[in-house]
Enzyme design. Structure first.
Site, PDB file in Angstrom:
ATOM      1  N   GLY A 145      -4.389   4.523   3.539  1.00 31.88           N
ATOM      2  CA  GLY A 145      -3.321   3.931   2.733  1.00 31.88           C
ATOM      3  C   GLY A 145      -3.935   3.019   1.697  1.00 31.88           C
TER       4      GLY A 145
ATOM      5  N   CYS B 232       3.247   7.370   9.841  1.00 28.68           N
ATOM      6  CA  CYS B 232       3.137   7.986   8.509  1.00 28.68           C
ATOM      7  C   CYS B 232       4.260   8.977   8.232  1.00 28.68           C
ATOM      8  CB  CYS B 232       1.771   8.655   8.339  1.00 28.68           C
ATOM      9  SG  CYS B 232       0.391   7.505   8.489  1.00 28.68           S
TER      10      CYS B 232
ATOM     11  N   ARG C  10       0.839  -1.201   0.000  1.00 24.84           N
ATOM     12  CA  ARG C  10       0.000   0.000   0.000  1.00 24.84           C
ATOM     13  C   ARG C  10       0.868   1.242   0.000  1.00 24.84           C
ATOM     14  NH1 ARG C  10       1.238   2.413   4.393  1.00 24.84           N
ATOM     15  NH2 ARG C  10       1.574   1.297   6.329  1.00 24.84           N
ATOM     16  N   GLY C  11       0.286   2.357  -0.390  1.00 21.63           N
ATOM     17  CA  GLY C  11       1.006   3.616  -0.311  1.00 21.63           C
ATOM     18  C   GLY C  11       1.178   4.063   1.121  1.00 21.63           C
TER      19      GLY C  11
END
Length: 212
Positions: free
Chosen positions: A142, A171, A68-69
């Protein structure tokens, strides 16, 4: 749209494997879109932008590298995770617009509990005012998109152990805290949170025309 709720904590690797199967089936037209509501055992995940220096206590909890980002985040009991698998090509093939919708979804969900929350253009996630005048993060976003089908999604802190966030720079953002509904003095069980998530989701995404 199918909605699924898992009563017991789902191992992270099992969840990723299940999402990847579902994404493939949605893309092939053999399965419906899905919102999956669950909790994980306590763990850290490292997104595609995570840096080693952001893992402050490598031995504190299991670490899962994921596609995931985003960067490092925490998942655990007391946190509602919602994995969203939708076909953006049939809706609106715009990833930025999709992430904005996820932000609006969380903001409207929190409004149902009397919490005023906002997104920030320079900081991913959803933020609330802290008692000291700063801002605390209450929800994370995300996502990953494969051939225009989304997966992964959002996490909302209901009543997790916030001390676990001390093992990472959440994050990649420093200078801000992390909070939860419980830390804000709001008592809400998962059933109430799930109901708020569903009603807000349907409001946010109902305006989209899904091509058949």
């Amino acid at each position: 749209m199918e909605w699924r709720v898992s009563a017991n904590p789902v191992p992270y690797a099992d969840a990723v494997e299940a999402m990847e199967r579902r994404v493939r089936d949605i893309r092939n037209g053999t399965a419906r879109e899905l919102v999956w509501l669950l909790q994980h055992p306590a763990l850290y995940t490292a997104g595609t932008s995570a840096e080693d220096s952001e893992l402050l206590d490598a031995g504190a909890l299991p670490v899962h590298v994921t596609g995931r980002g985003g960067r490092y985040t925490y998942h655990g009991p007391g946190q509602r995770v919602a994995y969203v698998m939708v076909d953006l090509k049939r809706r609106k093939p715009d990833i930025h617009a999709y992430v904005n919708k996820l932000e609006d979804w969380l903001i409207r969900t929190l409004m149902q509990f009397g919490v005023e929350a906002e997104g920030r253009p320079d900081r991913i996630g959803i933020w609330v005012q802290s008692p000291g005048g700063g801002e605390d993060k209450i929800a994370a976003i995300g996502v990953r998109v494969r051939r225009w089908v989304s997966y992964h999604g959002i996490s909302l802190n209901v009543a997790p152990d916030l001390d676990h966030y001390a093992g990472i720079i959440p994050c990649g953002i420093q200078g801000h805290g992390v909070t939860s509904l419980a830390a804000l003095g709001i008592t809400a069980d998962m059933d109430a949170v799930d109901a708020a998530l569903r009603s807000s989701f349907e409001l946010i995404f109902a305006s989209e025309t899904v091509a058949i």
